[in-house]
Write a protein that holds these residues in place. Structure first.
Motif, PDB file in Angstrom:
ATOM      1  N   VAL A 129      -6.989   5.581   6.841  1.00  0.00           N
ATOM      2  CA  VAL A 129      -6.007   6.541   7.363  1.00  0.00           C
ATOM      3  C   VAL A 129      -6.610   7.947   7.289  1.00  0.00           C
ATOM      4  O   VAL A 129      -7.538   8.206   6.508  1.00  0.00           O
ATOM      5  N   TYR A 130      -6.052   8.843   8.088  1.00  0.00           N
ATOM      6  CA  TYR A 130      -6.595  10.197   8.205  1.00  0.00           C
ATOM      7  C   TYR A 130      -5.469  11.212   8.030  1.00  0.00           C
ATOM      8  O   TYR A 130      -4.361  11.031   8.569  1.00  0.00           O
ATOM      9  N   ALA A 131      -5.803  12.244   7.277  1.00  0.00           N
ATOM     10  CA  ALA A 131      -4.805  13.284   7.032  1.00  0.00           C
ATOM     11  C   ALA A 131      -4.525  14.060   8.322  1.00  0.00           C
ATOM     12  O   ALA A 131      -5.440  14.369   9.086  1.00  0.00           O
ATOM     13  N   VAL A 132      -3.257  14.361   8.525  1.00  0.00           N
ATOM     14  CA  VAL A 132      -2.838  15.144   9.690  1.00  0.00           C
ATOM     15  C   VAL A 132      -2.240  16.461   9.191  1.00  0.00           C
ATOM     16  O   VAL A 132      -1.392  16.470   8.280  1.00  0.00           O
ATOM     17  N   PHE A 133      -2.724  17.569   9.783  1.00  0.00           N
ATOM     18  CA  PHE A 133      -2.228  18.896   9.393  1.00  0.00           C
ATOM     19  C   PHE A 133      -1.708  19.609  10.634  1.00  0.00           C
ATOM     20  O   PHE A 133      -2.095  19.294  11.767  1.00  0.00           O
ATOM     21  N   LYS A 134      -0.880  20.577  10.385  1.00  0.00           N
ATOM     22  CA  LYS A 134      -0.521  21.513  11.460  1.00  0.00           C
ATOM     23  C   LYS A 134      -0.858  22.921  10.970  1.00  0.00           C
ATOM     24  O   LYS A 134      -0.749  23.238   9.778  1.00  0.00           O
ATOM     25  N   VAL A 135      -1.256  23.723  11.926  1.00  0.00           N
ATOM     26  CA  VAL A 135      -1.667  25.105  11.598  1.00  0.00           C
ATOM     27  C   VAL A 135      -0.445  25.909  11.155  1.00  0.00           C
ATOM     28  O   VAL A 135       0.630  25.828  11.789  1.00  0.00           O
ATOM     29  N   ASP A 136      -0.616  26.618  10.063  1.00  0.00           N
ATOM     30  CA  ASP A 136       0.477  27.497   9.612  1.00  0.00           C
ATOM     31  C   ASP A 136       0.632  28.651  10.616  1.00  0.00           C
ATOM     32  O   ASP A 136      -0.362  29.203  11.090  1.00  0.00           O
ATOM     33  N   THR A 137       1.810  28.962  10.966  1.00  0.00           N
ATOM     34  CA  THR A 137       2.098  30.085  11.871  1.00  0.00           C
ATOM     35  C   THR A 137       3.019  31.061  11.174  1.00  0.00           C
ATOM     36  O   THR A 137       3.826  30.678  10.321  1.00  0.00           O
ATOM     37  N   PHE A 138       2.863  32.309  11.543  1.00  0.00           N
ATOM     38  CA  PHE A 138       3.670  33.376  10.918  1.00  0.00           C
ATOM     39  C   PHE A 138       4.270  34.247  12.002  1.00  0.00           C
ATOM     40  O   PHE A 138       3.654  34.502  13.043  1.00  0.00           O
ATOM     41  N   MET A 139       5.461  34.688  11.807  1.00  0.00           N
ATOM     42  CA  MET A 139       6.128  35.580  12.739  1.00  0.00           C
ATOM     43  C   MET A 139       5.810  37.031  12.390  1.00  0.00           C
ATOM     44  O   MET A 139       5.962  37.446  11.262  1.00  0.00           O
ATOM     45  N   LEU A 140       5.321  37.754  13.378  1.00  0.00           N
ATOM     46  CA  LEU A 140       4.992  39.160  13.151  1.00  0.00           C
ATOM     47  C   LEU A 140       6.147  40.058  13.581  1.00  0.00           C
ATOM     48  O   LEU A 140       6.839  39.769  14.536  1.00  0.00           O
ATOM     49  N   VAL A 177       0.868  -1.192   0.000  1.00  0.00           N
ATOM     50  CA  VAL A 177       0.000   0.000   0.000  1.00  0.00           C
ATOM     51  C   VAL A 177       0.900   1.235   0.000  1.00  0.00           C
ATOM     52  O   VAL A 177       1.690   1.439   0.923  1.00  0.00           O
ATOM     53  N   VAL A 178       0.778   2.012  -1.063  1.00  0.00           N
ATOM     54  CA  VAL A 178       1.574   3.241  -1.139  1.00  0.00           C
ATOM     55  C   VAL A 178       0.734   4.398  -0.614  1.00  0.00           C
ATOM     56  O   VAL A 178      -0.495   4.321  -0.534  1.00  0.00           O
ATOM     57  N   ALA A 179       1.408   5.470  -0.245  1.00  0.00           N
ATOM     58  CA  ALA A 179       0.725   6.614   0.374  1.00  0.00           C
ATOM     59  C   ALA A 179      -0.208   7.294  -0.623  1.00  0.00           C
ATOM     60  O   ALA A 179       0.087   7.396  -1.822  1.00  0.00           O
ATOM     61  N   PRO A 180      -1.359   7.749  -0.152  1.00  0.00           N
ATOM     62  CA  PRO A 180      -2.244   8.525  -1.018  1.00  0.00           C
ATOM     63  C   PRO A 180      -1.581   9.856  -1.392  1.00  0.00           C
ATOM     64  O   PRO A 180      -0.555  10.257  -0.816  1.00  0.00           O
ATOM     65  N   ASN A 181      -2.166  10.546  -2.356  1.00  0.00           N
ATOM     66  CA  ASN A 181      -1.679  11.892  -2.663  1.00  0.00           C
ATOM     67  C   ASN A 181      -1.828  12.784  -1.439  1.00  0.00           C
ATOM     68  O   ASN A 181      -2.767  12.636  -0.642  1.00  0.00           O
ATOM     69  N   ASP A 182      -0.889  13.717  -1.277  1.00  0.00           N
ATOM     70  CA  ASP A 182      -0.956  14.618  -0.127  1.00  0.00           C
ATOM     71  C   ASP A 182      -2.279  15.375  -0.123  1.00  0.00           C
ATOM     72  O   ASP A 182      -2.785  15.786  -1.177  1.00  0.00           O
ATOM     73  N   ALA A 183      -2.819  15.542   1.058  1.00  0.00           N
ATOM     74  CA  ALA A 183      -4.054  16.324   1.213  1.00  0.00           C
ATOM     75  C   ALA A 183      -3.699  17.783   1.475  1.00  0.00           C
ATOM     76  O   ALA A 183      -2.562  18.127   1.783  1.00  0.00           O
ATOM     77  N   SER A 184      -4.684  18.654   1.374  1.00  0.00           N
ATOM     78  CA  SER A 184      -4.452  20.084   1.619  1.00  0.00           C
ATOM     79  C   SER A 184      -5.592  20.663   2.451  1.00  0.00           C
ATOM     80  O   SER A 184      -6.728  20.162   2.417  1.00  0.00           O
ATOM     81  N   LYS A 185      -5.253  21.727   3.179  1.00  0.00           N
ATOM     82  CA  LYS A 185      -6.249  22.417   4.004  1.00  0.00           C
ATOM     83  C   LYS A 185      -5.800  23.856   4.166  1.00  0.00           C
ATOM     84  O   LYS A 185      -4.627  24.120   4.504  1.00  0.00           O
ATOM     85  N   THR A 186      -6.708  24.756   3.874  1.00  0.00           N
ATOM     86  CA  THR A 186      -6.368  26.188   3.924  1.00  0.00           C
ATOM     87  C   THR A 186      -5.852  26.555   5.305  1.00  0.00           C
ATOM     88  O   THR A 186      -6.439  26.210   6.335  1.00  0.00           O
ATOM     89  N   GLY A 187      -4.692  27.224   5.286  1.00  0.00           N
ATOM     90  CA  GLY A 187      -4.109  27.683   6.539  1.00  0.00           C
ATOM     91  C   GLY A 187      -3.380  26.610   7.298  1.00  0.00           C
ATOM     92  O   GLY A 187      -3.017  26.822   8.462  1.00  0.00           O
ATOM     93  N   HIS A 188      -3.173  25.437   6.659  1.00  0.00           N
ATOM     94  CA  HIS A 188      -2.493  24.342   7.338  1.00  0.00           C
ATOM     95  C   HIS A 188      -1.443  23.731   6.405  1.00  0.00           C
ATOM     96  O   HIS A 188      -1.515  23.897   5.185  1.00  0.00           O
ATOM     97  N   THR A 189      -0.531  23.057   7.003  1.00  0.00           N
ATOM     98  CA  THR A 189       0.478  22.307   6.252  1.00  0.00           C
ATOM     99  C   THR A 189       0.254  20.819   6.472  1.00  0.00           C
ATOM    100  O   THR A 189       0.072  20.363   7.617  1.00  0.00           O
TER     101      THR A 189
END
Length: 266
Positions: free
Chosen positions: A255-266, A216-228
């Motif tokens: 399986v379930y996609a895992v994201f982390k919230v994008d953070t920005f330095m101000l 079983v190979v990995a699915p295509n990467d998932a995407s979510k606005t504001g997340h990596t």
């Protein structure tokens, strides 16, 4: 003249064979001696098939081997021995003897006619299923080919991993039967298919059918606005990260996609 044990009257000493006989009494007091001969018999002992076995005749009294049809005399001790050829066996005596022992001894008391019966060795051939359950058995002659199977079609239940179909073959392969033989039904195995599903953002991201044991190979990467996108987990809450590729287990897998919230330095 009277009969003597194991002898019969042959003639008188003067050559006359009449018995009883009348004689004329004279002043010379004739002397006649009765001559007897020992009774003889013909011993016939043969094999039902000389390819399968032979018979030996021994006159123990005379200490000599004889052939079938030879003469023996009253009260002689005779031993018949039946010897089978390779891959054959002695069955029994027929005729003036009725026994199953290959060595037959007797005293001559008349003509004797016997036959030794031989047969080719036979062996049991048993067909068994994968778990050694007997399916069918038969008997065949030494050197025969493996007989045709005449039982019901062998069946092997499916497991979580495989389905099975009988392929018409038996193991081990047998060119000719030379001993009691057991052969085992052979099956072709087909891996079962299971569903592989990948979820992202609460929706089906990808689904596919994968055979047990296949990679079983990995699915295509998932995407979510504001997340990596980080990777895939085996649970939608606090699961473990899944390493791809992996071998498909014998069950549906999600399986379930895992994201982390994008953070920005101000």
């Amino acid at each position: 003249s009277s009969k003597k044990d194991c002898h019969t009257f042959e003639k008188w000493s003067d050559g006359v064979i009449a018995n009883p006989r009348e004689i004329e009494v004279t002043s010379e007091n004739p002397d006649y001696e009765a001559i007897f001969k020992k009774e003889s018999a013909v011993i016939n002992a043969e094999s039902n098939d000389v390819v399968m076995g032979v018979v030996a005749i021994k006159n123990e009294t005379e200490g000599v081997e004889q052939i079938s049809g030879a003469i023996a005399y009253c009260n002689d001790s005779i031993t018949l021995t039946a010897t089978p050829a390779a891959h054959h066996h002695f069955v029994n005596w027929n005729g003036d003897a009725n026994m199953t022992q290959p060595v037959y001894g007797f005293r001559v008391d008349g003509n004797k006619e016997v036959s030794a019966n031989f047969a080719i060795d036979t062996f049991r051939v048993e067909f068994v299923n994968y778990e050694s359950t007997s399916l069918y058995f038969t008997y065949v002659d030494y050197g025969a080919e493996l007989p045709a199977y005449k039982g019901e079609n062998p069946v092997r239940p499916a497991t979580d991993e495989y389905t099975y179909s009988f392929n018409g073959k038996w193991s081990p392969a047998v060119a000719s039967v030379t001993q009691d033989t057991i052969v085992v039904a052979q099956y072709d195995s087909t891996p079962k298919n299971y569903n592989f599903m990948a979820y992202a953002n609460g929706e089906v991201h990808e689904t596919r059918e994968v055979a047990f044991g296949s990679s079983v190979v990995a699915p295509n990467d998932a995407s979510k606005t504001g997340h990596t996108f980080v990777g895939w987990s085996d649970d939608d809450q606090n699961g473990n990260m899944v390493d791809f590729p992996f071998d498909m287990p014998a069950k549906d897998t999600t399986v379930y996609a895992v994201f982390k919230v994008d953070t920005f330095m101000l």
